[in-house]
Motif scaffolding. Structure first.
Motif, PDB file in Angstrom:
ATOM      1  N   LEU A 150       0.880  -1.165   0.000  1.00  0.00           N
ATOM      2  CA  LEU A 150       0.000   0.000   0.000  1.00  0.00           C
ATOM      3  C   LEU A 150       0.919   1.217   0.000  1.00  0.00           C
ATOM      4  O   LEU A 150       1.593   1.496   0.979  1.00  0.00           O
ATOM      5  CB  LEU A 150      -0.909  -0.002   1.235  1.00  0.00           C
ATOM      6  N   PHE A 151       0.912   1.948  -1.099  1.00  0.00           N
ATOM      7  CA  PHE A 151       1.783   3.117  -1.251  1.00  0.00           C
ATOM      8  C   PHE A 151       0.980   4.354  -0.864  1.00  0.00           C
ATOM      9  O   PHE A 151       0.256   4.938  -1.681  1.00  0.00           O
ATOM     10  CB  PHE A 151       2.292   3.211  -2.692  1.00  0.00           C
ATOM     11  N   ASP A 152       1.081   4.752   0.405  1.00  0.00           N
ATOM     12  CA  ASP A 152       0.402   5.947   0.898  1.00  0.00           C
ATOM     13  C   ASP A 152       1.289   7.146   0.595  1.00  0.00           C
ATOM     14  O   ASP A 152       2.368   7.303   1.175  1.00  0.00           O
ATOM     15  CB  ASP A 152       0.142   5.828   2.403  1.00  0.00           C
ATOM     16  N   MET A 153       0.819   8.006  -0.291  1.00  0.00           N
ATOM     17  CA  MET A 153       1.674   9.089  -0.787  1.00  0.00           C
ATOM     18  C   MET A 153       1.952  10.156   0.269  1.00  0.00           C
ATOM     19  O   MET A 153       2.974  10.847   0.189  1.00  0.00           O
ATOM     20  CB  MET A 153       1.050   9.679  -2.056  1.00  0.00           C
ATOM     21  N   TRP A 154       1.088  10.293   1.252  1.00  0.00           N
ATOM     22  CA  TRP A 154       1.380  11.224   2.351  1.00  0.00           C
ATOM     23  C   TRP A 154       2.543  10.699   3.178  1.00  0.00           C
ATOM     24  O   TRP A 154       3.516  11.409   3.448  1.00  0.00           O
ATOM     25  CB  TRP A 154       0.150  11.419   3.235  1.00  0.00           C
ATOM     26  N   HIS A 155       2.479   9.433   3.588  1.00  0.00           N
ATOM     27  CA  HIS A 155       3.571   8.848   4.365  1.00  0.00           C
ATOM     28  C   HIS A 155       4.874   8.851   3.574  1.00  0.00           C
ATOM     29  O   HIS A 155       5.949   9.141   4.123  1.00  0.00           O
ATOM     30  CB  HIS A 155       3.228   7.416   4.768  1.00  0.00           C
ATOM     31  N   MET A 156       4.790   8.515   2.287  1.00  0.00           N
ATOM     32  CA  MET A 156       6.009   8.395   1.496  1.00  0.00           C
ATOM     33  C   MET A 156       6.633   9.753   1.190  1.00  0.00           C
ATOM     34  O   MET A 156       7.852   9.858   1.054  1.00  0.00           O
ATOM     35  CB  MET A 156       5.743   7.619   0.201  1.00  0.00           C
ATOM     36  N   GLN A 157       5.823  10.804   1.094  1.00  0.00           N
ATOM     37  CA  GLN A 157       6.390  12.143   0.955  1.00  0.00           C
ATOM     38  C   GLN A 157       7.199  12.493   2.199  1.00  0.00           C
ATOM     39  O   GLN A 157       8.283  13.086   2.111  1.00  0.00           O
ATOM     40  CB  GLN A 157       5.274  13.167   0.724  1.00  0.00           C
ATOM     41  N   ARG A 158       6.691  12.148   3.365  1.00  0.00           N
ATOM     42  CA  ARG A 158       7.360  12.464   4.625  1.00  0.00           C
ATOM     43  C   ARG A 158       8.615  11.609   4.839  1.00  0.00           C
ATOM     44  O   ARG A 158       9.615  12.081   5.386  1.00  0.00           O
ATOM     45  CB  ARG A 158       6.384  12.256   5.783  1.00  0.00           C
ATOM     46  N   ASN A 159       8.586  10.364   4.406  1.00  0.00           N
ATOM     47  CA  ASN A 159       9.706   9.452   4.652  1.00  0.00           C
ATOM     48  C   ASN A 159      10.750   9.436   3.547  1.00  0.00           C
ATOM     49  O   ASN A 159      11.926   9.184   3.808  1.00  0.00           O
ATOM     50  CB  ASN A 159       9.187   8.021   4.848  1.00  0.00           C
ATOM     51  N   GLU A 160      10.314   9.652   2.293  1.00  0.00           N
ATOM     52  CA  GLU A 160      11.211   9.418   1.166  1.00  0.00           C
ATOM     53  C   GLU A 160      11.298  10.574   0.172  1.00  0.00           C
ATOM     54  O   GLU A 160      12.374  10.880  -0.327  1.00  0.00           O
ATOM     55  CB  GLU A 160      10.755   8.172   0.374  1.00  0.00           C
ATOM     56  N   GLY A 161      10.144  11.150  -0.194  1.00  0.00           N
ATOM     57  CA  GLY A 161      10.125  12.088  -1.310  1.00  0.00           C
ATOM     58  C   GLY A 161      10.348  11.364  -2.630  1.00  0.00           C
ATOM     59  O   GLY A 161      10.246  10.146  -2.711  1.00  0.00           O
ATOM     60  N   ARG A 162      10.625  12.105  -3.688  1.00  0.00           N
ATOM     61  CA  ARG A 162      10.884  11.529  -5.031  1.00  0.00           C
ATOM     62  C   ARG A 162       9.884  10.419  -5.341  1.00  0.00           C
ATOM     63  O   ARG A 162      10.255   9.300  -5.704  1.00  0.00           O
ATOM     64  CB  ARG A 162      12.307  10.984  -5.123  1.00  0.00           C
ATOM     65  N   MET A 163       8.609  10.730  -5.224  1.00  0.00           N
ATOM     66  CA  MET A 163       7.615   9.663  -5.239  1.00  0.00           C
ATOM     67  C   MET A 163       7.501   8.901  -6.556  1.00  0.00           C
ATOM     68  O   MET A 163       7.338   7.682  -6.551  1.00  0.00           O
ATOM     69  CB  MET A 163       6.257  10.210  -4.801  1.00  0.00           C
ATOM     70  N   THR A 164       7.587   9.584  -7.695  1.00  0.00           N
ATOM     71  CA  THR A 164       7.480   8.825  -8.938  1.00  0.00           C
ATOM     72  C   THR A 164       8.655   7.860  -9.097  1.00  0.00           C
ATOM     73  O   THR A 164       8.490   6.744  -9.584  1.00  0.00           O
ATOM     74  CB  THR A 164       7.394   9.763 -10.159  1.00  0.00           C
ATOM     75  N   GLN A 165       9.832   8.270  -8.669  1.00  0.00           N
ATOM     76  CA  GLN A 165      10.990   7.378  -8.744  1.00  0.00           C
ATOM     77  C   GLN A 165      10.797   6.149  -7.856  1.00  0.00           C
ATOM     78  O   GLN A 165      11.026   5.014  -8.275  1.00  0.00           O
ATOM     79  CB  GLN A 165      12.251   8.120  -8.326  1.00  0.00           C
ATOM     80  N   HIS A 166      10.353   6.379  -6.614  1.00  0.00           N
ATOM     81  CA  HIS A 166      10.135   5.249  -5.708  1.00  0.00           C
ATOM     82  C   HIS A 166       8.993   4.355  -6.184  1.00  0.00           C
ATOM     83  O   HIS A 166       9.069   3.127  -6.075  1.00  0.00           O
ATOM     84  CB  HIS A 166       9.873   5.755  -4.292  1.00  0.00           C
ATOM     85  N   MET A 167       7.939   4.949  -6.728  1.00  0.00           N
ATOM     86  CA  MET A 167       6.855   4.150  -7.303  1.00  0.00           C
ATOM     87  C   MET A 167       7.388   3.234  -8.395  1.00  0.00           C
ATOM     88  O   MET A 167       7.070   2.035  -8.443  1.00  0.00           O
ATOM     89  CB  MET A 167       5.785   5.057  -7.923  1.00  0.00           C
ATOM     90  N   ASP A 168       8.182   3.811  -9.292  1.00  0.00           N
ATOM     91  CA  ASP A 168       8.689   3.037 -10.419  1.00  0.00           C
ATOM     92  C   ASP A 168       9.589   1.898  -9.957  1.00  0.00           C
ATOM     93  O   ASP A 168       9.555   0.796 -10.519  1.00  0.00           O
ATOM     94  CB  ASP A 168       9.453   3.946 -11.382  1.00  0.00           C
ATOM     95  N   TRP A 169      10.404   2.129  -8.944  1.00  0.00           N
ATOM     96  CA  TRP A 169      11.298   1.086  -8.441  1.00  0.00           C
ATOM     97  C   TRP A 169      10.521  -0.119  -7.890  1.00  0.00           C
ATOM     98  O   TRP A 169      10.955  -1.256  -8.032  1.00  0.00           O
ATOM     99  CB  TRP A 169      12.192   1.661  -7.341  1.00  0.00           C
ATOM    100  N   VAL A 170       9.404   0.129  -7.247  1.00  0.00           N
ATOM    101  CA  VAL A 170       8.680  -0.962  -6.562  1.00  0.00           C
ATOM    102  C   VAL A 170       7.341  -1.249  -7.234  1.00  0.00           C
ATOM    103  O   VAL A 170       6.487  -1.930  -6.661  1.00  0.00           O
ATOM    104  CB  VAL A 170       8.480  -0.633  -5.072  1.00  0.00           C
ATOM    105  N   TRP A 171       7.169  -0.765  -8.451  1.00  0.00           N
ATOM    106  CA  TRP A 171       5.871  -0.741  -9.104  1.00  0.00           C
ATOM    107  C   TRP A 171       5.157  -2.093  -9.130  1.00  0.00           C
ATOM    108  O   TRP A 171       3.950  -2.184  -8.867  1.00  0.00           O
ATOM    109  CB  TRP A 171       6.026  -0.224 -10.538  1.00  0.00           C
ATOM    110  N   ASP A 172       5.873  -3.158  -9.462  1.00  0.00           N
ATOM    111  CA  ASP A 172       5.185  -4.429  -9.652  1.00  0.00           C
ATOM    112  C   ASP A 172       4.692  -5.049  -8.344  1.00  0.00           C
ATOM    113  O   ASP A 172       3.960  -6.053  -8.375  1.00  0.00           O
ATOM    114  CB  ASP A 172       6.064  -5.427 -10.418  1.00  0.00           C
ATOM    115  N   GLU A 173       5.040  -4.453  -7.205  1.00  0.00           N
ATOM    116  CA  GLU A 173       4.527  -4.955  -5.928  1.00  0.00           C
ATOM    117  C   GLU A 173       3.484  -4.011  -5.307  1.00  0.00           C
ATOM    118  O   GLU A 173       2.932  -4.316  -4.248  1.00  0.00           O
ATOM    119  CB  GLU A 173       5.668  -5.180  -4.936  1.00  0.00           C
ATOM    120  N   ILE A 174       3.192  -2.888  -5.959  1.00  0.00           N
ATOM    121  CA  ILE A 174       2.165  -1.985  -5.452  1.00  0.00           C
ATOM    122  C   ILE A 174       0.791  -2.475  -5.899  1.00  0.00           C
ATOM    123  O   ILE A 174       0.587  -2.809  -7.066  1.00  0.00           O
ATOM    124  CB  ILE A 174       2.376  -0.539  -5.960  1.00  0.00           C
ATOM    125  N   ALA A 175      -0.161  -2.522  -4.952  1.00  0.00           N
ATOM    126  CA  ALA A 175      -1.523  -2.924  -5.293  1.00  0.00           C
ATOM    127  C   ALA A 175      -2.548  -1.855  -4.955  1.00  0.00           C
ATOM    128  O   ALA A 175      -3.703  -1.958  -5.384  1.00  0.00           O
ATOM    129  CB  ALA A 175      -1.892  -4.220  -4.566  1.00  0.00           C
TER     130      ALA A 175
END
Length: 309
Positions: free
Chosen positions: A216-241
């Motif tokens: 579960l890719f929660d974009m609020w949490h991921m902005q706070r923890n990681e940033g660069r969201m499109t890059q991180h999405m692309d890296w883990v894309w096939d496991e995001i549901a």
């Protein structure tokens, strides 16, 4: 077409009551006239529109549909009566709405730590997963949120990760025969939580190796923890549901903070199309920036502004 007639046409023959009337606003979203469906499947939660629709969950569902939303998520579904769970599921089926996530809740998830490897925590998790199967059947859900709990300072990180993998494999074994998917959510609430990053979640998914264990890719949490969201999405894309939404700072609707949701929604849509992933549900796990009916209209306006062109 009048609003009441529209509702009757949608749910003709279902025996469901139509919604009450709502106040108009000449300058804002019309809460009386049905709105066109959003291009993406955004999922509000109960309480988000209760000033306009009232406190009854079924009335709120109908209101969401009439405002263009085609999904719902409800973290607290496991705490609702079986009768209400089924009524919610039946209503969504008649309105052609999809059920998003609910939380697999064993009572107090924040005090649970699957990273410790303790059998008591694993037992609670497994037993709750079994109960979640029945809840999912009643409300027509496919996705359920899981969190491993707290970091264990007395164990090496590799051991903790192995403990979480072991527990999640047990959960996946329960869900696989039913075609259900548990989605692990990395969180930013505090630094003591074990699961905080998308790459960490990706590693666990690969190790569990099950179609019933995804991210579960929660974009609020991921902005706070990681940033660069499109890059991180692309890296883990096939496991995001599943995705969730919340602007930062504030965890409110899109356009209230620094996150460019119009860009992110387009990226998710185009990448899903390019990879034949189908349509994602985008959970609206955030608050309203303004109270009352005015705030609910502003929220809908924000999603109209951020939706695909």
């Amino acid at each position: 077409m009048k609003r009441r007639d529209f509702t009757k046409n949608i749910i003709a023959g279902t025996g469901l009551a139509t919604l009450p009337s709502f106040a108009k606003s000449a300058d804002q979203v019309n809460l009386v006239t049905p709105q066109p469906a959003f291009k993406l499947k955004y999922a509000p939660h109960f309480g988000m529109f209760q000033n306009s629709a009232g406190k009854d969950e079924i009335d709120q569902l109908k209101f969401m549909h009439e405002m263009g939303f085609r999904a719902l998520e409800d973290n607290g579904m496991m705490g609702r009566s079986p009768e209400l769970q089924k009524k919610i599921g039946d209503t969504m089926a008649k309105l052609d709405m999809s059920m998003g996530v609910f939380v697999i809740d064993g009572g107090d998830n924040w005090k649970t730590s699957l990273a410790t490897g303790k059998q008591e925590f694993k037992d609670v998790f497994v037993n709750t997963c079994k109960k979640a199967v029945e809840v999912a059947k009643r409300c027509n859900a496919k996705y359920m949120t899981i969190v491993p709990g707290y970091f264990e300072r007395n164990l090496p990180i590799g051991v903790q990760t192995a403990n979480v993998i072991d527990a999640f494999r047990r959960g996946a074994e329960i869900f696989e025969p039913h075609g259900l998917v548990m989605v692990m959510e990395p969180l930013s609430d505090n630094a003591d939580l074990f699961l905080r990053h998308s790459d960490q979640s990706f590693l666990i998914c690969k190790a569990v190796n099950s179609p019933s264990c995804k991210i579960l890719f929660d974009m609020w949490h991921m902005q706070r923890n990681e940033g660069r969201m499109t890059q991180h999405m692309d890296w883990v894309w096939d496991e995001i549901a599943y995705f969730q939404i919340g602007d930062e700072p504030g965890r409110k609707e899109p356009t209230t903070g620094e996150i460019n949701y119009k860009f992110l929604f387009k990226h998710i849509h185009e990448k899903a199309k390019a990879t034949n992933r189908g349509e994602f549900i985008l959970g609206m796990e955030h608050g309203n920036s303004i109270g009352g009916k005015e705030g609910e209209m502003k929220l809908i306006e924000a999603y109209r502004a951020s939706d695909l062109a």
